[in-house]
Write an enzyme that holds these catalytic residues in place. Structure first.
Site, PDB file in Angstrom:
ATOM      1  N   SER A  14      14.602 -26.059  20.721  1.00 46.28           N
ATOM      2  CA  SER A  14      13.948 -27.204  20.095  1.00 46.28           C
ATOM      3  C   SER A  14      14.997 -28.146  19.520  1.00 46.28           C
ATOM      4  O   SER A  14      16.130 -27.746  19.238  1.00 46.28           O
ATOM      5  CB  SER A  14      13.014 -26.738  18.970  1.00 46.28           C
ATOM      6  OG  SER A  14      13.731 -26.517  17.766  1.00 46.28           O
ATOM      7  N   ASP A  15      14.632 -29.399  19.339  1.00 51.34           N
ATOM      8  CA  ASP A  15      15.488 -30.286  18.554  1.00 51.34           C
ATOM      9  C   ASP A  15      15.322 -29.896  17.087  1.00 51.34           C
ATOM     10  O   ASP A  15      14.470 -29.082  16.724  1.00 51.34           O
ATOM     11  CB  ASP A  15      15.118 -31.751  18.806  1.00 51.34           C
ATOM     12  CG  ASP A  15      16.309 -32.684  18.613  1.00 51.34           C
ATOM     13  OD1 ASP A  15      17.249 -32.312  17.876  1.00 51.34           O
ATOM     14  OD2 ASP A  15      16.311 -33.776  19.193  1.00 51.34           O
ATOM     15  N   TRP A  16      16.142 -30.503  16.250  1.00 52.41           N
ATOM     16  CA  TRP A  16      16.213 -30.126  14.833  1.00 52.41           C
ATOM     17  C   TRP A  16      14.818 -30.185  14.194  1.00 52.41           C
ATOM     18  O   TRP A  16      14.218 -31.236  14.079  1.00 52.41           O
ATOM     19  CB  TRP A  16      17.185 -31.073  14.118  1.00 52.41           C
ATOM     20  CG  TRP A  16      17.513 -30.682  12.718  1.00 52.41           C
ATOM     21  CD1 TRP A  16      16.827 -31.042  11.598  1.00 52.41           C
ATOM     22  CD2 TRP A  16      18.607 -29.871  12.284  1.00 52.41           C
ATOM     23  NE1 TRP A  16      17.436 -30.503  10.485  1.00 52.41           N
ATOM     24  CE2 TRP A  16      18.524 -29.775  10.875  1.00 52.41           C
ATOM     25  CE3 TRP A  16      19.647 -29.213  12.947  1.00 52.41           C
ATOM     26  CZ2 TRP A  16      19.449 -29.059  10.110  1.00 52.41           C
ATOM     27  CZ3 TRP A  16      20.558 -28.497  12.186  1.00 52.41           C
ATOM     28  CH2 TRP A  16      20.461 -28.413  10.794  1.00 52.41           C
ATOM     29  N   VAL A  17      14.292 -29.028  13.793  1.00 56.03           N
ATOM     30  CA  VAL A  17      12.974 -28.809  13.168  1.00 56.03           C
ATOM     31  C   VAL A  17      11.820 -29.467  13.928  1.00 56.03           C
ATOM     32  O   VAL A  17      10.775 -29.750  13.351  1.00 56.03           O
ATOM     33  CB  VAL A  17      12.942 -29.222  11.666  1.00 56.03           C
ATOM     34  CG1 VAL A  17      13.968 -28.464  10.858  1.00 56.03           C
ATOM     35  CG2 VAL A  17      13.106 -30.716  11.447  1.00 56.03           C
ATOM     36  N   SER A  18      11.990 -29.668  15.226  1.00 53.90           N
ATOM     37  CA  SER A  18      10.937 -30.388  15.953  1.00 53.90           C
ATOM     38  C   SER A  18       9.678 -29.544  16.138  1.00 53.90           C
ATOM     39  O   SER A  18       8.595 -30.107  16.338  1.00 53.90           O
ATOM     40  CB  SER A  18      11.456 -30.872  17.319  1.00 53.90           C
ATOM     41  OG  SER A  18      11.624 -29.796  18.216  1.00 53.90           O
TER      42      SER A  18
END
Length: 482
Positions: free
Chosen positions: A212-216
């Protein structure tokens, strides 16, 4: 044995200490993978990716990525979140600097070259790092050029314009992929089963890691797509996201979802297997530790030459009435402008490990060359920042221009004006730059303007006042010599 990857730790001694615990003192001895955003160079900074695309030369781009991989691996980094192959046609978007522009074919070829450069000929070599192609998909299609914004895309445009660069990078062997923050037609990518499962996994048969992207994943609730962190975790695992970057939802909810029978152990096993596969392919099980003496020095002559060539090839000559190249009859050069001696800004955005003390600026490089040729250089910054609204030392600027046989004017935007979350509604030359051009043009001296920026800028008002215009973008460590 409780963590599998670490972001942004570049101290090799600390890494090896962490790795020793994981490999020698945990139940299964699974090595850690250390990751970092190595976007266009590690210590030796290449031109921004948009400028690299302007080389039209995959071999130049591949050589730059190989340098970045060598330097990153020497600091224990074996996984980078690059290349970004989001096709975009809106220069207001800040992250246009990080991708390869508007053309699907060019983005595909340059993206694939970057993957080859990072991953090398043998993934298990100590100087190979895993590429992560991002952001899947349509991150560069955000409405209004506003970062993280929604994207509404017809199926044919998605298939013909947006997706091909990702497929090309996957075919090149990219070990990992990252979904985008944005939604497509109302469905955020981190919970988009059609995009992630049907297209990526089933159609394309991709078996690499999806991170995932940052906290996505937790941001699926921010989108209003999931009503809770638990539902976000279910949606993401059903969309075959193997790893949850920086948010707590997998750690918090996957066991509970498993107990409820909402997800299956097979889904967990598949995710774990893909992550282990990447670590095996990188040779981390055989060689988990980093010995810096195994690597050449960073910023060595070879690396600097690669960076210089990339910066030369990336510059685009837009206008020239004959003043370039500089003729021997020129005895005095006035170098003016906020980007002529801006060692940090010339590196561009996303340079977490670049150091401005290693940048060779245009002022330094041209002054040295001029001295060799018996030419005189006069320097006036004129604007403290590219955004400055007032010209300082106007009399000195006028004097410098009037004394010169040729004015080299370095304009553009400082690095903070482009990149993630740095979108601009107005993409004209910022601050008082047009006023500066007019002030110098009034002295009736030949003038060549070099624009160093993180995006395409509009500058129609200054074209007629210039003898030459060179669009150099942010050229990295060796922008000056280039």
């Amino acid at each position: 044995g409780g963590i599998g990857s670490v972001l942004n730790e570049t101290n090799v001694e600390v890494q090896n200490r962490i790795q020793k615990i994981a490999v020698e003192n945990s139940r299964l001895g699974i090595p850690i993978i250390f990751a970092r955003d190595v976007i266009h160079g590690f210590r030796t900074i290449m031109p921004i990716p948009l400028a690299q695309a302007a080389t039209w030369d995959p071999s130049v781009v591949e050589a730059g990525a190989r340098v970045a991989a060598n330097e990153a691996a020497s600091s224990g980094i074996r996984w980078t979140f690059s290349p970004m192959v989001d096709v975009t046609r809106d220069p207001r978007w800040g992250r246009i600097s990080e991708g390869y522009g508007e053309d699907t074919y060019l983005a595909s070829e340059i993206g694939a070259a970057t993957v080859r450069g990072y991953q090398g000929k043998d993934l298990s070599d100590k100087n190979s790092i895993a590429a992560c192609v991002k952001h899947f998909a349509a991150y560069g299609w955000a409405e209004g050029g506003r970062d993280y914004n929604s994207a509404n895309i017809p199926e044919n445009e998605l298939r013909d314009v947006i997706l091909p660069p990702f497929k090309k990078c996957i075919d090149e062997g990219a070990l990992s992929l990252m979904p985008s923050f944005n939604d497509i037609n109302g469905v955020p990518s981190s919970g988009n089963e059609y995009l992630m499962n049907n297209i990526l996994r089933k159609e394309w048969q991709y078996n690499g890691v999806v991170v995932s992207d940052w906290v996505s994943i937790s941001q699926l609730t921010t989108h209003g797509f999931a009503e809770s962190g638990k539902e976000a975790a279910r949606m993401a695992i059903n969309s075959t996201l193997d790893m949850d970057m920086a948010s707590p939802v997998y750690e918090t909810y996957l066991k509970e979802l498993l107990r409820e029978g909402t997800i299956s152990i097979a889904q967990i096993d598949e995710a774990v297997a893909r992550i282990l596969k990447m670590k095996f392919e990188l040779g981390l099980f055989e060689n988990p530790y980093t010995n810096q003496s195994d690597f050449p020095a960073m910023l060595n002559q070879h690396n600097l030459e690669v960076a210089k060539k990339a910066a030369i090839e990336s510059a685009v000559l837009l206008k020239n009435d004959g003043v370039l190249p500089i003729q021997n009859k020129v005895k005095t050069i006035a170098i003016i402008g906020p980007l002529a001696d801006a060692p940090h800004d010339q590196m561009g955005t996303w340079v977490m490990d670049g150091d401005k003390k290693n940048s060779v600026t245009p002022l330094a490089a041209i002054s040295l060359k001029a001295k060799e040729l018996g030419m005189k250089v006069i320097y006036e910054r004129a604007l403290e920042l590219s955004r400055s609204k007032n010209i300082s030392n106007r009399d000195a600027v006028v004097k410098a221009a009037s004394q010169a046989d040729l004015v080299l004017l370095f304009l553009g935007e400082e690095s903070i004006l482009s990149g993630e979350s740095h979108c601009r509604a107005d993409i004209n030359l910022p601050g008082a730059q047009e006023e500066l051009v007019a002030l110098i043009a009034a002295q009736n001296k030949p003038m060549a303007t070099i624009i160093m920026a993180g995006r395409p800028l509009t500058f129609e008002h200054i074209i007629g006042q210039n003898s030459a215009i060179l669009y150099a973008m942010h050229g990295g460590t060796m922008a000056g010599p280039a």
